[in-house]
Scaffold this motif. Sequence first.
Motif, PDB file in Angstrom:
ATOM      1  N   ALA A  78      29.159  71.811  10.515  1.00  5.92           N
ATOM      2  CA  ALA A  78      29.336  70.353  10.453  1.00  5.92           C
ATOM      3  C   ALA A  78      30.790  69.996  10.172  1.00  5.92           C
ATOM      4  O   ALA A  78      31.316  69.020  10.724  1.00  5.92           O
ATOM      5  N   ALA A  79      31.460  70.798   9.345  1.00  6.76           N
ATOM      6  CA  ALA A  79      32.883  70.559   9.063  1.00  6.76           C
ATOM      7  C   ALA A  79      33.705  70.736  10.337  1.00  6.76           C
ATOM      8  O   ALA A  79      34.617  69.934  10.612  1.00  6.76           O
ATOM      9  N   ALA A  80      33.389  71.745  11.128  1.00  4.92           N
ATOM     10  CA  ALA A  80      34.109  71.970  12.389  1.00  4.92           C
ATOM     11  C   ALA A  80      33.868  70.821  13.365  1.00  4.92           C
ATOM     12  O   ALA A  80      34.809  70.347  14.018  1.00  4.92           O
ATOM     13  N   ILE A  81      32.633  70.363  13.448  1.00 11.10           N
ATOM     14  CA  ILE A  81      32.318  69.225  14.317  1.00 11.10           C
ATOM     15  C   ILE A  81      33.073  67.984  13.825  1.00 11.10           C
ATOM     16  O   ILE A  81      33.647  67.234  14.622  1.00 11.10           O
ATOM     17  N   GLY A  82      33.092  67.790  12.522  1.00  5.96           N
ATOM     18  CA  GLY A  82      33.840  66.665  11.955  1.00  5.96           C
ATOM     19  C   GLY A  82      35.317  66.740  12.299  1.00  5.96           C
ATOM     20  O   GLY A  82      35.945  65.729  12.627  1.00  5.96           O
ATOM     21  N   TRP A  83      35.878  67.932  12.250  1.00  2.00           N
ATOM     22  CA  TRP A  83      37.295  68.106  12.561  1.00  2.00           C
ATOM     23  C   TRP A  83      37.582  67.767  14.028  1.00  2.00           C
ATOM     24  O   TRP A  83      38.509  67.039  14.341  1.00  2.00           O
ATOM     25  N   VAL A  84      36.730  68.290  14.915  1.00  2.00           N
ATOM     26  CA  VAL A  84      36.914  68.075  16.354  1.00  2.00           C
ATOM     27  C   VAL A  84      36.744  66.599  16.717  1.00  2.00           C
ATOM     28  O   VAL A  84      37.446  66.083  17.598  1.00  2.00           O
ATOM     29  N   THR A  85      35.838  65.906  16.040  1.00  6.36           N
ATOM     30  CA  THR A  85      35.576  64.503  16.367  1.00  6.36           C
ATOM     31  C   THR A  85      36.455  63.528  15.597  1.00  6.36           C
ATOM     32  O   THR A  85      36.318  62.313  15.755  1.00  6.36           O
ATOM     33  N   GLY A  86      37.331  64.044  14.764  1.00  8.70           N
ATOM     34  CA  GLY A  86      38.244  63.181  14.025  1.00  8.70           C
ATOM     35  C   GLY A  86      37.724  62.677  12.693  1.00  8.70           C
ATOM     36  O   GLY A  86      38.369  61.852  12.049  1.00  8.70           O
ATOM     37  N   ALA A  87      36.583  63.159  12.258  1.00  8.72           N
ATOM     38  CA  ALA A  87      36.033  62.771  10.954  1.00  8.72           C
ATOM     39  C   ALA A  87      36.579  63.723   9.888  1.00  8.72           C
ATOM     40  O   ALA A  87      35.842  64.505   9.288  1.00  8.72           O
ATOM     41  N   THR A  88      37.887  63.630   9.680  1.00  2.58           N
ATOM     42  CA  THR A  88      38.561  64.609   8.813  1.00  2.58           C
ATOM     43  C   THR A  88      38.075  64.551   7.373  1.00  2.58           C
ATOM     44  O   THR A  88      37.971  65.592   6.726  1.00  2.58           O
ATOM     45  N   TRP A  89      37.778  63.350   6.857  1.00  5.93           N
ATOM     46  CA  TRP A  89      37.331  63.273   5.463  1.00  5.93           C
ATOM     47  C   TRP A  89      35.963  63.930   5.293  1.00  5.93           C
ATOM     48  O   TRP A  89      35.692  64.530   4.250  1.00  5.93           O
ATOM     49  N   ALA A  90      35.117  63.839   6.304  1.00  6.04           N
ATOM     50  CA  ALA A  90      33.834  64.544   6.253  1.00  6.04           C
ATOM     51  C   ALA A  90      34.082  66.051   6.217  1.00  6.04           C
ATOM     52  O   ALA A  90      33.429  66.784   5.463  1.00  6.04           O
ATOM     53  N   THR A  91      35.032  66.507   7.019  1.00  9.99           N
ATOM     54  CA  THR A  91      35.388  67.929   7.040  1.00  9.99           C
ATOM     55  C   THR A  91      35.846  68.377   5.666  1.00  9.99           C
ATOM     56  O   THR A  91      35.388  69.398   5.147  1.00  9.99           O
ATOM     57  N   TYR A  92      36.749  67.608   5.060  1.00  9.61           N
ATOM     58  CA  TYR A  92      37.272  67.981   3.737  1.00  9.61           C
ATOM     59  C   TYR A  92      36.161  67.990   2.688  1.00  9.61           C
ATOM     60  O   TYR A  92      36.086  68.891   1.846  1.00  9.61           O
ATOM     61  N   GLY A  93      35.276  67.008   2.753  1.00  2.00           N
ATOM     62  CA  GLY A  93      34.173  66.942   1.790  1.00  2.00           C
ATOM     63  C   GLY A  93      33.198  68.096   1.937  1.00  2.00           C
ATOM     64  O   GLY A  93      32.782  68.702   0.944  1.00  2.00           O
ATOM     65  N   LEU A  94      32.838  68.414   3.183  1.00  2.00           N
ATOM     66  CA  LEU A  94      31.920  69.532   3.420  1.00  2.00           C
ATOM     67  C   LEU A  94      32.534  70.854   2.963  1.00  2.00           C
ATOM     68  O   LEU A  94      31.857  71.682   2.344  1.00  2.00           O
ATOM     69  N   LEU A  95      33.810  71.051   3.255  1.00  2.00           N
ATOM     70  CA  LEU A  95      34.457  72.307   2.848  1.00  2.00           C
ATOM     71  C   LEU A  95      34.676  72.371   1.346  1.00  2.00           C
ATOM     72  O   LEU A  95      34.597  73.454   0.749  1.00  2.00           O
ATOM     73  N   ALA A  96      34.925  71.232   0.716  1.00  2.00           N
ATOM     74  CA  ALA A  96      35.038  71.226  -0.751  1.00  2.00           C
ATOM     75  C   ALA A  96      33.700  71.637  -1.371  1.00  2.00           C
ATOM     76  O   ALA A  96      33.663  72.433  -2.330  1.00  2.00           O
ATOM     77  N   GLY A  97      32.602  71.110  -0.824  1.00  2.00           N
ATOM     78  CA  GLY A  97      31.279  71.522  -1.308  1.00  2.00           C
ATOM     79  C   GLY A  97      31.035  73.002  -1.093  1.00  2.00           C
ATOM     80  O   GLY A  97      30.480  73.694  -1.955  1.00  2.00           O
ATOM     81  N   LEU A  98      31.465  73.509   0.053  1.00  2.00           N
ATOM     82  CA  LEU A  98      31.340  74.933   0.352  1.00  2.00           C
ATOM     83  C   LEU A  98      32.151  75.770  -0.636  1.00  2.00           C
ATOM     84  O   LEU A  98      31.687  76.807  -1.114  1.00  2.00           O
TER      85      LEU A  98
END
Length: 182
Positions: free
Chosen positions: A102-122
């Motif tokens: 989901a973080a990778a999909i967020g990154w590719v689609t421009g949802a960078t804050w979602a990416t950062y949040g998912l990876l912080a949780g990870l």
Amino acid sequence: MGVRQIFSFPNPVNETSARLVATGVVAQAVAFLIFREGWLLVPLVFGFAARVLTGPTLSPLGQFSTRVATPFVERRFGIESRRVPGPPKRFAQMVGLAFSGAAAIGWVTGATWATYGLLAGLVVAASLEAVLAICLGCIAYSAIWGCDDCDDISERLSQAVLRARVAVPADPVTTGDRVPTH
């Protein structure tokens, strides 16, 4: 090696290996959070997918952990590895795959804050596994399907605290202990 062997997950799992893999996951996720380069997500997502499908067999991090790092750590520190059930660990890898994917999909689609949040949780979840042997995926697995070994983490937590105390020797200056003179 047959296809069935390749696409199997070990049961039981060496807890030291699992914790070393978690350490590698933390390093990979933190590297992405620092450098913010999309290609850094590729080995993270691939590693989780490989471990879900084949355990350590097709995972470079899994292979390094089981073949190199675990034997070294066990010899160097005299650790006797604990064996833990495989199905909860596989479930934890699936959760990691969901988060990293989901973080990778967020990154590719421009949802960078979602990416950062998912990876912080990870990072938080993998750090708990790496440092304290507390596997949040295993706890969730136990809550959903039940697992005798996963039900009570209090013993594991107290052992982790004791290990941390042993690993950090007391400072004789701050504890008031006498410093031996030779």
